[in-house]
Design an enzyme around this catalytic site. Structure first.
Site, PDB file in Angstrom:
ATOM      1  N   TYR A   1       0.832  -1.214   0.000  1.00  0.00           N
ATOM      2  CA  TYR A   1       0.000   0.000   0.000  1.00  0.00           C
ATOM      3  C   TYR A   1       0.862   1.259   0.000  1.00  0.00           C
ATOM      4  CZ  TYR A   1      -3.500   3.428   1.121  1.00  0.00           C
ATOM      5  OH  TYR A   1      -4.322   4.529   1.069  1.00  0.00           O
TER       6      TYR A   1
ATOM      7  N   TRP B   1       1.174   5.583  -1.877  1.00  0.00           N
ATOM      8  CA  TRP B   1       0.839   6.515  -2.954  1.00  0.00           C
ATOM      9  C   TRP B   1       1.919   6.628  -4.024  1.00  0.00           C
ATOM     10  CZ3 TRP B   1      -2.512  11.149  -3.655  1.00  0.00           C
ATOM     11  CH2 TRP B   1      -3.780  10.944  -3.102  1.00  0.00           C
TER      12      TRP B   1
HETATM   13  N1  LIG Z   1      -2.377   8.562  12.241  1.00  0.00           N
HETATM   14  C1  LIG Z   1      -2.742   8.634  10.954  1.00  0.00           C
HETATM   15  N2  LIG Z   1      -2.152   7.827  10.053  1.00  0.00           N
HETATM   16  C2  LIG Z   1      -2.513   7.889   8.759  1.00  0.00           C
HETATM   17  C3  LIG Z   1      -3.499   8.792   8.318  1.00  0.00           C
HETATM   18  C4  LIG Z   1      -4.119   9.628   9.298  1.00  0.00           C
HETATM   19  O1  LIG Z   1      -5.020  10.434   8.987  1.00  0.00           O
HETATM   20  N3  LIG Z   1      -3.693   9.540  10.589  1.00  0.00           N
HETATM   21  N4  LIG Z   1      -3.839   8.848   6.990  1.00  0.00           N
HETATM   22  C5  LIG Z   1      -3.677   7.628   6.220  1.00  0.00           C
HETATM   23  C6  LIG Z   1      -3.876   7.829   4.791  1.00  0.00           C
HETATM   24  S1  LIG Z   1      -5.355   8.542   4.317  1.00  0.00           S
HETATM   25  C7  LIG Z   1      -2.992   7.410   3.849  1.00  0.00           C
HETATM   26  S2  LIG Z   1      -3.439   7.483   2.193  1.00  0.00           S
HETATM   27  C8  LIG Z   1      -1.690   6.825   4.215  1.00  0.00           C
HETATM   28  C9  LIG Z   1      -0.550   7.235   3.275  1.00  0.00           C
HETATM   29  O2  LIG Z   1       0.512   6.372   3.426  1.00  0.00           O
HETATM   30  P1  LIG Z   1       1.574   6.137   2.253  1.00  0.00           P
HETATM   31  O3  LIG Z   1       0.921   6.193   0.922  1.00  0.00           O
HETATM   32  O4  LIG Z   1       2.342   4.911   2.575  1.00  0.00           O
HETATM   33  O5  LIG Z   1       2.498   7.415   2.441  1.00  0.00           O
HETATM   34  P2  LIG Z   1       3.544   8.082   1.455  1.00  0.00           P
HETATM   35  O6  LIG Z   1       4.389   8.982   2.286  1.00  0.00           O
HETATM   36  O7  LIG Z   1       2.829   8.698   0.297  1.00  0.00           O
HETATM   37  O8  LIG Z   1       4.419   6.846   0.970  1.00  0.00           O
HETATM   38  C10 LIG Z   1       4.881   6.712  -0.322  1.00  0.00           C
HETATM   39  C11 LIG Z   1       6.333   6.237  -0.302  1.00  0.00           C
HETATM   40  O9  LIG Z   1       6.705   5.904  -1.641  1.00  0.00           O
HETATM   41  C12 LIG Z   1       7.996   6.441  -1.904  1.00  0.00           C
HETATM   42  N5  LIG Z   1       8.063   6.636  -3.373  1.00  0.00           N
HETATM   43  C13 LIG Z   1       7.672   7.699  -4.095  1.00  0.00           C
HETATM   44  N6  LIG Z   1       7.864   7.463  -5.418  1.00  0.00           N
HETATM   45  C14 LIG Z   1       8.369   6.214  -5.511  1.00  0.00           C
HETATM   46  C15 LIG Z   1       8.752   5.387  -6.620  1.00  0.00           C
HETATM   47  O10 LIG Z   1       8.655   5.754  -7.768  1.00  0.00           O
HETATM   48  N7  LIG Z   1       9.218   4.137  -6.328  1.00  0.00           N
HETATM   49  C16 LIG Z   1       9.342   3.683  -5.051  1.00  0.00           C
HETATM   50  N8  LIG Z   1       9.791   2.446  -4.870  1.00  0.00           N
HETATM   51  N9  LIG Z   1       8.995   4.459  -3.986  1.00  0.00           N
HETATM   52  C17 LIG Z   1       8.510   5.683  -4.225  1.00  0.00           C
HETATM   53  C18 LIG Z   1       8.086   7.700  -1.098  1.00  0.00           C
HETATM   54  O11 LIG Z   1       9.427   8.037  -0.856  1.00  0.00           O
HETATM   55  C19 LIG Z   1       7.294   7.304   0.171  1.00  0.00           C
HETATM   56  O12 LIG Z   1       8.140   6.785   1.157  1.00  0.00           O
HETATM   57  O13 LIG Z   1      -1.355   7.215   5.555  1.00  0.00           O
HETATM   58  C20 LIG Z   1      -2.383   6.870   6.493  1.00  0.00           C
HETATM   59  N10 LIG Z   1      -1.906   7.069   7.850  1.00  0.00           N
HETATM   60  N1  LIG Z   2      -1.539  18.537   1.918  1.00  0.00           N
HETATM   61  C1  LIG Z   2      -2.011  17.285   1.953  1.00  0.00           C
HETATM   62  N2  LIG Z   2      -3.235  17.012   1.457  1.00  0.00           N
HETATM   63  C2  LIG Z   2      -3.718  15.759   1.505  1.00  0.00           C
HETATM   64  C3  LIG Z   2      -2.959  14.681   2.027  1.00  0.00           C
HETATM   65  C4  LIG Z   2      -1.677  14.990   2.568  1.00  0.00           C
HETATM   66  O1  LIG Z   2      -0.973  14.114   3.082  1.00  0.00           O
HETATM   67  N3  LIG Z   2      -1.247  16.297   2.516  1.00  0.00           N
HETATM   68  N4  LIG Z   2      -3.468  13.403   2.011  1.00  0.00           N
HETATM   69  C5  LIG Z   2      -4.545  13.127   1.058  1.00  0.00           C
HETATM   70  C6  LIG Z   2      -5.198  11.858   1.366  1.00  0.00           C
HETATM   71  S1  LIG Z   2      -4.435  10.422   0.896  1.00  0.00           S
HETATM   72  C7  LIG Z   2      -6.423  11.788   1.925  1.00  0.00           C
HETATM   73  S2  LIG Z   2      -7.145  10.280   2.179  1.00  0.00           S
HETATM   74  C8  LIG Z   2      -7.153  12.995   2.301  1.00  0.00           C
HETATM   75  C9  LIG Z   2      -7.709  12.825   3.711  1.00  0.00           C
HETATM   76  O2  LIG Z   2      -8.749  13.683   3.924  1.00  0.00           O
HETATM   77  P1  LIG Z   2      -9.235  13.878   5.424  1.00  0.00           P
HETATM   78  O3  LIG Z   2      -9.185  12.597   6.147  1.00  0.00           O
HETATM   79  O4  LIG Z   2     -10.543  14.548   5.382  1.00  0.00           O
HETATM   80  O5  LIG Z   2      -8.099  14.863   5.935  1.00  0.00           O
HETATM   81  P2  LIG Z   2      -7.561  15.205   7.399  1.00  0.00           P
HETATM   82  O6  LIG Z   2      -6.718  16.423   7.231  1.00  0.00           O
HETATM   83  O7  LIG Z   2      -6.932  14.036   8.004  1.00  0.00           O
HETATM   84  O8  LIG Z   2      -8.871  15.565   8.192  1.00  0.00           O
HETATM   85  C10 LIG Z   2      -9.639  16.704   7.839  1.00  0.00           C
HETATM   86  C11 LIG Z   2     -10.057  17.416   9.091  1.00  0.00           C
HETATM   87  O9  LIG Z   2     -11.016  16.668   9.800  1.00  0.00           O
HETATM   88  C12 LIG Z   2     -11.023  17.150  11.125  1.00  0.00           C
HETATM   89  N5  LIG Z   2     -11.448  16.087  12.030  1.00  0.00           N
HETATM   90  C13 LIG Z   2     -10.690  15.126  12.577  1.00  0.00           C
HETATM   91  N6  LIG Z   2     -11.436  14.328  13.367  1.00  0.00           N
HETATM   92  C14 LIG Z   2     -12.695  14.819  13.305  1.00  0.00           C
HETATM   93  C15 LIG Z   2     -13.923  14.436  13.915  1.00  0.00           C
HETATM   94  O10 LIG Z   2     -14.024  13.459  14.640  1.00  0.00           O
HETATM   95  N7  LIG Z   2     -15.018  15.190  13.605  1.00  0.00           N
HETATM   96  C16 LIG Z   2     -14.966  16.265  12.788  1.00  0.00           C
HETATM   97  N8  LIG Z   2     -16.082  16.916  12.534  1.00  0.00           N
HETATM   98  N9  LIG Z   2     -13.808  16.653  12.220  1.00  0.00           N
HETATM   99  C17 LIG Z   2     -12.700  15.930  12.466  1.00  0.00           C
HETATM  100  C18 LIG Z   2      -9.617  17.589  11.438  1.00  0.00           C
HETATM  101  O11 LIG Z   2      -9.643  18.841  12.079  1.00  0.00           O
HETATM  102  C19 LIG Z   2      -8.945  17.595  10.088  1.00  0.00           C
HETATM  103  O12 LIG Z   2      -8.191  18.754   9.837  1.00  0.00           O
HETATM  104  O13 LIG Z   2      -6.310  14.136   2.281  1.00  0.00           O
HETATM  105  C20 LIG Z   2      -5.575  14.236   1.076  1.00  0.00           C
HETATM  106  N10 LIG Z   2      -4.959  15.534   1.018  1.00  0.00           N
HETATM  107 MO   LIG Z   3      -5.429   8.649   1.999  1.00  0.00          MO
END
Ligand SMILES: Nc1nc2c(c(=O)[nH]1)N[C@H]1C(S)=C(S)[C@@H](COP(=O)(O)OP(=O)(O)OC[C@H]3O[C@@H](n4cnc5c(=O)[nH]c(N)nc54)[C@H](O)[C@@H]3O)O[C@H]1N2
Ligand SMILES: Nc1nc2c(c(=O)[nH]1)N[C@H]1C(S)=C(S)[C@@H](COP(=O)(O)OP(=O)(O)OC[C@H]3O[C@@H](n4cnc5c(=O)[nH]c(N)nc54)[C@H](O)[C@@H]3O)O[C@H]1N2
Ligand SMILES: [Mo]
Length: 789
Positions: free
Chosen positions: A110, A112
């Site tokens: 998993y 991005w």
């Molecule tokens: N506590 C908490 N944890 C969360 C979340 C949260 O809200 N709270 N959000 C979650 C969500 S929504 C998501 S989507 C995940 C994201 O989690 P990930 O998708 O695992 O996070 P990234 O940092 O995008 O990891 C991508 C990795 O790929 C590497 N990479 C980039 N390009 C390439 C390439 O071409 N080849 C290879 N081999 N590697 C490459 C980058 O250096 C990076 O280390 O995290 C989740 N974790």
């Molecule tokens: N710059 C930037 N943008 C991103 C990403 C990133 O890593 N960086 N990640 C992308 C990815 S993979 C995803 S999945 C999306 C995630 O999209 P989201 O999950 O919606 O993003 P978050 O910033 O984790 O949360 C949005 C807001 O929800 C509020 N929140 C948290 N808990 C609660 C709750 O219990 N109730 C309410 N009402 N609000 C709450 C927090 O204040 C937070 O700022 O974002 C995407 N956009």
């Molecule tokens: Mo995500």
């Protein structure tokens, strides 16, 4: 002075990279009305010392052979030649597959990765394992929307129809009177879309809507979740309590005679069951505004006033991903839909339910009529899966049973995991537990561009090129621009792209032809492009051939404006366009879900008391949301990300009143801790944070003082040291990393220096380098696009 310019793309925007001698400058795509500052993260990273320069093998694995090893995460590395690395990895994959079959290999991988559609690392891993060993144990769903993606098909339809193809921003700007967003609409989040985002349009649409008089209401613990452009209102809710608030809104609408009974009767099932629950007929507990006020920290008067604001207005309800990334995360999603239904809004122009509007730049956009195809992944010969966030459970409990979406499945016995393009030591919860889980493996193979914490737990590390070092095509189904991504620099050190690495490994496993189909990377790009071109020709759209596209750099694709079609068609003609649910209607009561007999996700939406809530020992909610300064953990060492830290540490925000009580001042280093470990971060005081809440974004690279400690301390500020590793419910087993509970204190000792961007100890680097091409690691020479191929 030599100057070159190349077109390129990323998940946070398209750009041209311009280099003058050794300096790289990023110029945003000229068609982007609101480019993201995240682009700056590219400027200093190409030859940063934390890049992985050579194939490396963990000392313990090399000396003792494959097997469980508690030193994973704390060992040193030995640089090896590509020949040796390929031989070791191919032999080990063959051994594991011969002994245990594809069931012993976890290929979920998993993450991005980068924006290019061909070098999409996860697809490359899947294709490699399918073509060489016949399959792998896979993961399903995402960390983003684990709960929503599973529950929405039961109650309304596929998530993509409600999110990506939901009511469009254009329609909202034209028609909507009230946008009620649970979790807000922060512009930091809509900067990003996987595959690319050439036009950032959310800010403009919000301005347009606000100017026309749309009222934006954000329910969130953070005021900053609603941009100033929206000129909106903030309701500061306690994290994790939205389900109670929405039940109270429904109760108020019903009591006042404001619920749209004819819509509910015609288009929904089970409203009467929910009304009985609201009235306490099931258990004597009335779920009205006074009841909810005590749970969610918003007064009964404000709740009732909100119901009044919604009544009779063209309203769109949105529930952010974040709400469902928590215990019982299915409930606020289900209730958001029910609230829209009770207001009679689904299917009206600019009205209804739009899941996760503004969470990503994909949502509320128009779709390309034809999009760039994905790399075919081949056929997985086995059907073994885990919900993606169950990785540690799988490794710690092989052979045990678990619930998932009405099925009773068994965790496989995994010996080898292969990861490229993801960072589990960023994305997963309870990192000490994750380390124990990874210690059970025989072998972990990781392809990385830099020494992330995941790379530091690997047994074999393959140095991968960064996107800027190779060619690809950038595109997303919701982006009308297709970008020819041209390389800007030579690969760092000995790095190779994932496709080359897998091609070489496939050759050693006797499967090269099956993996490559005889194509080079450039030939794959031309082949995939030609497939898209043929499909466009079928609908009488002519686009230039691949070579012309490559010269041009950008291609504009035709789009269709079909946002919100699922519910619009359903409303117009429920008989002929029923919803893809068992009843064909919006399910407020779901007989199917009731039939699963899950206490943590019953047949109608409910408020369930969470296991995690503040207590004397852990009086604060920790909000671990998405970072504003990067995408997840990507390029955390990049210029913009680093500029937003303080003294190299991640910044957490808390309310000045909370800070004062704890004797904490602006800029202090604090220790945030609970039973799972502790994290150091630098405090910023802010009245935009609800009292009782500490906000620490994700993505600071995990940097444990003692990696093997049971309760590690991260000196850099990674909140996943603290988050609890448990699924949302038996239904979806989604990630619950968004919130946890913690204690906070000022850190009065000399804070240890952050070492996240210093590579681990690597021996033999010089020797191997001499054996190899002899190319200097520091000469990350820039190239012009013309001699790139
Ligand atoms: N506590 C908490 N944890 C969360 C979340 C949260 O809200 N709270 N959000 C979650 C969500 S929504 C998501 S989507 C995940 C994201 O989690 P990930 O998708 O695992 O996070 P990234 O940092 O995008 O990891 C991508 C990795 O790929 C590497 N990479 C980039 N390009 C390439 C390439 O071409 N080849 C290879 N081999 N590697 C490459 C980058 O250096 C990076 O280390 O995290 C989740 N974790
Ligand atoms: N710059 C930037 N943008 C991103 C990403 C990133 O890593 N960086 N990640 C992308 C990815 S993979 C995803 S999945 C999306 C995630 O999209 P989201 O999950 O919606 O993003 P978050 O910033 O984790 O949360 C949005 C807001 O929800 C509020 N929140 C948290 N808990 C609660 C709750 O219990 N109730 C309410 N009402 N609000 C709450 C927090 O204040 C937070 O700022 O974002 C995407 N956009
Ligand atoms: Mo995500």
């Amino acid at each position: 002075m030599s100057v070159t310019r190349a077109m390129h793309s990323s998940h946070w925007g398209a750009f041209s990279a311009r280099r003058e001698n050794d300096r790289l400058t990023i110029v945003p795509f000229s068609g982007d009305p609101d480019p993201s500052p995240l682009l700056q993260n590219f400027e200093n990273v190409l030859s940063h010392p934390v890049r992985v320069a050579m194939p490396c093998v963990r000392r313990g694995w090399l000396e003792n052979g494959p097997g469980p090893d508690a030193r994973r995460g704390a060992d040193e590395y030995i640089a090896v030649s590509w020949e040796d690395a390929y031989a070791l990895a191919a032999k080990e994959l063959k051994r594991v597959a011969d002994e245990g079959g594809p069931e012993a290999v976890f290929g979920g991988s998993y993450g991005w990765s980068s924006a290019g559609r061909f070098h999409h690392a996860q697809s490359q891993v899947h294709r490699f394992l399918n073509t060489t060993i016949g399959g792998y144990v896979r993961s399903v769903n995402s960390y983003s929307s684990g709960a929503a993606s599973v529950i929405l098909p039961h109650i309304v339809g596929d998530m993509n129809e409600i999110a990506r193809r939901g009511v469009s921003w254009k329609e909202i700007a034209q028609h909507t009177e009230v946008v009620l967003s649970f979790g807000g609409l922060a512009l930091k989040n809509s900067q990003v879309a996987s595959g690319g985002l050439s036009e950032h349009t959310e800010r403009g649409f919000m301005q347009q809507a606000a100017a026309r008089g749309t009222r934006f209401i954000s329910v969130s613990p953070l005021q900053s979740d609603l941009p100033e452009e929206a000129q909106g209102e903030w309701l500061a809710i306690c994290p994790g309590t939205d389900a109670a608030l929405i039940l109270a809104l429904l109760s108020t609408l019903y009591q006042r005679g404001w619920s749209d009974e004819s819509f509910l009767a015609r288009y929904c099932t089970g409203w009467e069951t929910l009304v009985a629950y609201l009235n306490g007929e099931e258990d004597g507990q009335v779920r009205d505004a006074a009841w909810a006020a005590a749970i969610c920290g918003i007064t009964a008067e404000k709740i009732e006033a909100l119901a009044e604001q919604l009544h009779g207005k063209r309203t769109i309800i949105s529930v952010a991903h974040s709400l469902q990334r928590a215990e019982h995360g299915e409930q606020p999603v289900w209730l958001g839909l029910v609230l829209a239904a009770a207001l009679g809004q689904p299917g009206l122009p600019g009205g209804g339910f739009s899941y996760a509007l503004g969470a990503l730049g994909h949502y509320g956009k128009h779709h390309n009529r034809v999009s760039f195809p994905a790399l075919p992944q081949g056929k997985n010969g086995i059907d073994r899966l885990i919900p993606v966030a169950s990785i540690a459970d799988m490794l710690l409990h092989p052979g045990e049973k678990f619930h998932y979406n009405g099925r009773h499945l068994t965790y496989p016995h995994i010996k080898l995991a292969w990861w490229a393009g993801g960072n589990p030591f960023h994305h997963h919860q309870d990192l000490a537990r994750l380390r124990r889980a990874f210690s059970k493996l025989d072998t972990l193979i990781v392809h990385e561009v830099a020494w992330t914490a995941t790379a530091r737990h690997a047994d074999i590390v393959f140095p991968a090129t960064m996107t800027l070092e190779r060619e690809d095509v950038g595109g997303a189904p919701t982006d009308r621009h297709l970008i020819a991504m041209q390389p800007v620099a030579q690969p760092y050190g000995e790095a190779k792209d994932d496709y080359t690495i897998f091609s070489e490994l496939a050759r050693r496993l006797g499967k090269e032809q099956a993996f490559t189909e005889g194509r080079s990377a450039r030939q794959w790009l031309a082949h995939l492009y030609q497939q898209m071109r043929a499909k466009l020709q079928d609908i009488a759209v002519n686009v230039p051939d691949f070579d012309t596209f490559w010269q041009q750099g950008v291609l504009e694709l035709p789009q269709t404006e079909d946002g919100g079609r699922l519910l619009r068609n359903f409303r117009a003609d429920p008989q002929h366009s029923p919803l893809p649910t068992p009843s064909g209607k919006i399910e407020i009561y779901s007989a199917r879900l009731a039939g699963f007999h899950y206490a943590d996700c019953p047949g109608h939406p409910v408020w369930l008391e969470p296991v995690q809530k503040p207590d004397d020992a852990h009086p604060f909610w920790l909000l671990a949301n998405q970072p504003a300064s990067r995408l997840h953990s990507q390029l955390d060492f990049g210029r913009y990300s680093v500029s937003q830290k303080r003294e190299g540490r991640e910044v957490c925000r808390m309310h000045p009143d909370d800070a004062q009580q704890k004797g904490i001042g602006e800029g202090d280093v604090v220790e945030i801790f609970n039973q799972r470990g502790s994290v150091l971060a630098c405090v910023q005081l802010s009245r935009q944070v609800r009292t009782g809440v500490v906000q620490l974004p994700t993505g600071a690279w995990y940097d444990p003082v003692d990696p093997l400690a049971d309760k590690p301390q991260c000196r850099h500020g990674n909140p996943n040291v603290l988050t609890r590793d448990a699924g949302t419910s038996s239904l979806s087993q989604g990630c619950t990393g968004q919130i946890t509970v913690v204690q906070v204190r000022r850190y009065d000792r000399v804070a240890p220096a952050v070492r996240a961007f210093t590579p681990p100890r690597i021996s033999g680097l010089k020797e191997v380098q001499a054996q190899c091409s002899g190319r200097s690691l520091s000469s990350n020479s820039f190239i012009s696009p013309d001699n790139a191929s």
